[in-house]
Motif scaffolding. Sequence first.
Motif, PDB file in Angstrom:
ATOM      1  N   ARG A 154       3.068   1.732  -3.365  1.00 22.25           N
ATOM      2  CA  ARG A 154       2.206   2.165  -4.467  1.00 22.25           C
ATOM      3  C   ARG A 154       1.974   3.678  -4.445  1.00 22.25           C
ATOM      4  NH1 ARG A 154      -2.436  -2.495  -3.905  1.00 22.25           N
ATOM      5  NH2 ARG A 154      -1.517  -4.033  -5.362  1.00 22.25           N
ATOM      6  N   LYS A 155       2.075   4.270  -3.268  1.00 21.38           N
ATOM      7  CA  LYS A 155       1.821   5.703  -3.118  1.00 21.38           C
ATOM      8  C   LYS A 155       3.082   6.541  -3.280  1.00 21.38           C
ATOM      9  CE  LYS A 155      -2.249   4.972  -0.269  1.00 21.38           C
ATOM     10  NZ  LYS A 155      -3.175   5.377  -1.350  1.00 21.38           N
ATOM     11  N   GLU A 169      -2.648   7.189   3.288  1.00 25.17           N
ATOM     12  CA  GLU A 169      -2.734   8.504   2.658  1.00 25.17           C
ATOM     13  C   GLU A 169      -2.197   9.594   3.583  1.00 25.17           C
ATOM     14  OE1 GLU A 169      -3.456   9.225  -0.300  1.00 25.17           O
ATOM     15  OE2 GLU A 169      -4.645   7.589  -1.143  1.00 25.17           O
ATOM     16  N   VAL A 196      -3.080  15.358  -0.470  1.00 24.63           N
ATOM     17  CA  VAL A 196      -4.232  14.464  -0.366  1.00 24.63           C
ATOM     18  C   VAL A 196      -5.278  15.161   0.492  1.00 24.63           C
ATOM     19  CG1 VAL A 196      -5.025  12.168   0.265  1.00 24.63           C
ATOM     20  CG2 VAL A 196      -2.666  12.509  -0.455  1.00 24.63           C
ATOM     21  N   LEU A 205       1.528   9.490   3.514  1.00 20.00           N
ATOM     22  CA  LEU A 205       1.935  10.066   2.228  1.00 20.00           C
ATOM     23  C   LEU A 205       2.014  11.588   2.313  1.00 20.00           C
ATOM     24  CD1 LEU A 205       2.150   9.404  -0.998  1.00 20.00           C
ATOM     25  CD2 LEU A 205      -0.239  10.090  -1.003  1.00 20.00           C
ATOM     26  N   ARG A 206       0.979  12.177   2.875  1.00 13.03           N
ATOM     27  CA  ARG A 206       0.929  13.636   2.975  1.00 13.03           C
ATOM     28  C   ARG A 206       1.979  14.181   3.939  1.00 13.03           C
ATOM     29  NH1 ARG A 206      -4.685  15.880   4.945  1.00 13.03           N
ATOM     30  NH2 ARG A 206      -3.887  15.093   6.925  1.00 13.03           N
ATOM     31  N   GLN A 234       0.831  -1.203   0.000  1.00 11.98           N
ATOM     32  CA  GLN A 234       0.000   0.000   0.000  1.00 11.98           C
ATOM     33  C   GLN A 234       0.868   1.257   0.000  1.00 11.98           C
ATOM     34  OE1 GLN A 234      -3.459   0.364   2.565  1.00 11.98           O
ATOM     35  NE2 GLN A 234      -3.338  -1.791   3.133  1.00 11.98           N
TER      36      GLN A 234
END
Length: 361
Positions: free
Chosen positions: A149-150, A344, A355, A347-348, A146
């Motif tokens: 992929r980001k 997410e 996001v 990620l941010r 997961q």
Amino acid sequence: MENEAGEAGIKIPDWTTDAFLGTLYERTAARRQENRRNAGKPEQQAWLRSRLKAALGGFPERDHPLRARKLERTEYKDFILERVVYTTMESVHVPVMVQIPKKGQGPWPAVLACHGHGSGQRDAAGLDELGRELEEPGIHNRFAVQLVRKGMLVVIPEIMGFGVRRMAEELKANPHYSSCGTLASQLLMYGRTLAGMRVFEAMRALDYMASRPDVDSSRMGVFGFSGGGLIAAFTAGLDERVQAAVLCGWANTFRGSTLAMHHCIDNYLPGLLLDTEQPELAGLMAPRALFVESGDQDPIFPVEHTRQAIAWLEAHYSAWDAPGQFAWDIHPGGHEINGRKSAEWLLRKLGVGQVPGLEAE
């Protein structure tokens, strides 16, 4: 009515030891509460770090050369997998999976992935013993995939006591049984703890990540599940190179979880309850970014106590004037990774794109 001794009217005492342990918790509560009231102060944060490090036991020196070398490189649909080995201390060799994004270009933000109890590092990657992708992702939910992929490079060391890093006899006797009990009990004889060795090795993993030319060492995070959540929390609390941390299936209270039911011995550290409860240890991350994820049906980290931890952490981050640095998600599930918001969020926080719309429930 007579008792077994034949004497009437004499009440037989309760011979169990539950009340004794309950009394210990209550008698040390005032000290913990006083420390909790001061938790938003930098000097208290520094003191609690020293207490955590003492409870973890002695650390080896971090001057042993890693001597990292690549063993093989394999392409998958969503990422490139490197298999690496490095040494964390004398006579200790660690197999490591490195997942590299296929899209975009480095240097990448990097995440240290700390798996929980199970088959070891391949649980995080969702691979079987032959390197094939599993049809069923299990409770780890292929979380490392997961993340890669980001757009994050993911480093997955085999944690001491799992997979190929078990004791030799236990490795032969049962391929699915961890060596936590053997390692934890024997390390205590040397003034060390298994949790301490795992945190030390997580710091060495950060050393390795920072040494890679394809990693942006100013954007390093950690993602941990269950026992890996403990490693992630304590490593992030002690090592400020970690800019963002996700704790899945771990944030709770000691009283509501590890004192209330059976847990692996690697969760227990000497003396911690004299000074602190579990949320304060997670709060050592403040004011850096922290995300808590848990299932509302988790049987070993009950949700009502996770909510208590979340409430305290929200107040703690407000005291640090950093409320936007803490977020959480209670998902409809058990003791498992969901990832619907945590991936997410990470990620941010590590600065990969924007996001919008991530609000905690």
